[in-house]
Every structure is written in C-alpha cells, then in structure tokens.
Motif scaffolding. Structure first.
Motif, short mmCIF file in Angstrom:
data_model
loop_
_atom_site.label_atom_id
_atom_site.label_comp_id
_atom_site.label_asym_id
_atom_site.label_seq_id
_atom_site.Cartn_x
_atom_site.Cartn_y
_atom_site.Cartn_z
N ILE A 217 0.83 -1.20 0.00
CA ILE A 217 0.00 0.00 0.00
C ILE A 217 0.87 1.25 0.00
O ILE A 217 0.56 2.24 -0.69
CB ILE A 217 -0.96 -0.02 1.20
CG1 ILE A 217 -1.95 -1.17 1.06
CG2 ILE A 217 -1.69 1.31 1.36
CD1 ILE A 217 -2.77 -1.45 2.29
N VAL A 218 1.96 1.22 0.74
CA VAL A 218 2.88 2.36 0.74
C VAL A 218 3.48 2.54 -0.66
O VAL A 218 3.57 3.66 -1.17
CB VAL A 218 3.99 2.17 1.79
CG1 VAL A 218 5.01 3.31 1.70
CG2 VAL A 218 3.41 2.10 3.19
N GLY A 219 3.89 1.43 -1.28
CA GLY A 219 4.42 1.52 -2.63
C GLY A 219 3.39 2.02 -3.63
O GLY A 219 3.69 2.82 -4.51
N ALA A 220 2.15 1.53 -3.49
CA ALA A 220 1.08 1.98 -4.38
C ALA A 220 0.83 3.47 -4.24
O ALA A 220 0.58 4.17 -5.23
CB ALA A 220 -0.20 1.20 -4.08
N SER A 221 0.94 3.98 -3.02
CA SER A 221 0.72 5.41 -2.81
C SER A 221 1.76 6.23 -3.56
O SER A 221 1.46 7.33 -4.05
CB SER A 221 0.77 5.74 -1.31
OG SER A 221 2.09 5.63 -0.81
N ASN A 222 2.98 5.71 -3.67
CA ASN A 222 4.02 6.40 -4.44
C ASN A 222 3.58 6.60 -5.88
O ASN A 222 3.68 7.70 -6.44
CB ASN A 222 5.31 5.59 -4.38
CG ASN A 222 6.44 6.21 -5.17
OD1 ASN A 222 7.19 7.04 -4.67
ND2 ASN A 222 6.60 5.80 -6.42
N GLU A 223 3.08 5.53 -6.50
CA GLU A 223 2.67 5.60 -7.90
C GLU A 223 1.43 6.47 -8.08
O GLU A 223 1.33 7.24 -9.04
CB GLU A 223 2.40 4.19 -8.43
CG GLU A 223 3.56 3.23 -8.28
CD GLU A 223 4.79 3.70 -9.05
OE1 GLU A 223 4.67 4.04 -10.23
OE2 GLU A 223 5.88 3.72 -8.44
N ILE A 224 0.49 6.35 -7.16
CA ILE A 224 -0.77 7.09 -7.28
C ILE A 224 -0.55 8.58 -7.05
O ILE A 224 -1.09 9.43 -7.78
CB ILE A 224 -1.81 6.53 -6.29
CG1 ILE A 224 -2.18 5.11 -6.69
CG2 ILE A 224 -3.05 7.41 -6.25
CD1 ILE A 224 -3.02 4.37 -5.66
#
Length: 236
Positions: A217-224
């Motif tokens: 989720i932390v990684g996804a937040s980077n992309e989003i």
C-alpha cells in the motif's frame, strides 16, 4: 550520511557500493523525500534535452520506474489485486499478498501509468514536473510509514516501529526546496495539498478494506501520488 545511503539503496536500483545496515534509514524514514530528489532529478536531466512531449513523457515515466527498480510499481499491482478481490477482508489480503498477478493488478498498473503519461504530455515543463511529482510521491510514503497502522509483519511494520509522529514535520520541510523551482507557487501548494489528500484517502481506504497498511500500500501510494500530482500540474 549512512541513513541517506541506506535510503538510496532501498529506494533505487543504482549501484551504490556495499549495503549499509537498513536500520540507519528505518530510524529516519522522514528522509524519504531525498530519494524523490535523486530519482526525479535524474529523470529530469534525462528528459531535459527531449523536445517531443510524448517521447519526453514516456522517457520520464520509464526513468522513474527503472531507477526505483519497479519496487513501488509492484506494490501498485498487488494493491490493485487486493482492491478488486471480492469477499471478506482475509480474501482481499490474500489476493494482495500472493505471488500471482490478476486483472486488478493489470488495471491498476495501466490506469495509473496512462494518467501519468497523458498528464506529462500536457505540462509546460516535463523535467520540473517529474521532479516535483517524485518528491511528492516519496513524501506520501514517509507520511504513510508514520501514520499507517500495520496489519501484518513485514517491511512496513518494521519501518513503522521506528517512526514517530514528529516525522511528519521534517518530511514536509524537505519538500520546501521545490519552491525554488521556476514553477507557479500556487501549483506547488496545490501539489502538496493533493499529496496530503491522497495520503489521507489511502489511509482511510486501507483501514476499511484491509484493516491497516503494508508495504504494498505504501508503494502503491508512491505511484498514485506521482500520477495525481502530474495531472494536477497539467491542469494548473
């Protein structure tokens, strides 16, 4: 300096010599934005000489993905699978944390990449935009690391165990050099506001759907956040 080197070794695929003990960075996760300056700065330099907006946008996206080793993009794919899974929370968590790639992962990866790519083509300055967006993306990772209650043991729970509430402040302060860039001040303020808003949304969504936050989720937040800031700067 060991904390910064450990951060760069964690967030980038650059050859940076012998591995530094990860705990040096774990104790100072508010340094995340520095990785944004490094990755975004290299991508900005690479795209500076490209006159074609479509080519420049594609190269900029490719640069940030390759420089980060696609680690955060992998988190986006896992997040997409978990979000699109049907059933109870346990089933969603299982879908997010397994090794397979489903339709939700493909959809998340395509949608976020297309939004970032289309937005970059519309901005006035691709190099400055990708730099700003990357710093904002890493700031969101720092804030989620501090605020996101873990729902399982892993990399995020390890980083979260060292994080303190005051980490939010130095992470924000590290974004202030962005105001030295020749970009409209209002656009930068809106970019930081969007970073905070998307971070808050990811926190609320993750707690409701998964019961907390993990590294995916932390990684996804980077992309989003990167895509969201790019779109905002394109509209601004």
């Amino acid at each position: 300096m060991r904390s910064v080197l450990a951060l760069f070794q964690f967030c980038t695929s650059l050859p940076l010599g012998r591995p530094v003990e990860f705990e040096h960075f774990a104790r100072r996760s508010y340094l995340y934005p520095l990785a944004g300056y490094l990755i975004g700065g290299i991508a900005a330099i690479v795209t500076f000489w490209i006159a074609s907006p479509p080519v420049g946008a594609a190269v900029a996206i490719a640069a940030v993905l390759l420089l980060s080793g696609c680690n955060h993009f992998d988190g986006l794919l896992d997040f997409g699978d978990g979000l699109m899974a049907h059933g109870r929370r346990e089933k969603r968590i299982a879908a997010m944390t397994d090794r397979t790639t489903g339709a939700g992962a493909v959809a998340a990866g395509i949608l976020v990449t297309l939004l970032a790519f289309s937005g970059l083509q519309a901005v006035a300055n691709i190099p400055l935009t990708i730099l700003t967006a990357e710093v904002c993306a890493k700031t969101a990772m720092s804030w989620l690391t501090t605020l996101g209650r873990p729902f399982r043991e892993g990399m995020h729970s390890y980083l979260h165990s060292f994080a303190k509430p005051w980490f939010l402040v130095p992470a924000f302060l590290l974004t202030l050099p962005l105001f030295l860039l020749p970009l409209p001040r209002l656009a930068l303020v809106l970019a930081l506001a969007a970073t905070a808003a998307i971070t808050a949304f990811m926190l609320v969504l993750s707690r409701r759907v998964f019961g907390g936050v993990n590294g995916d989720i932390v990684g996804a937040s980077n992309e989003i956040v990167r895509a969201g800031v790019i779109l905002l700067l394109a509209l601004a």
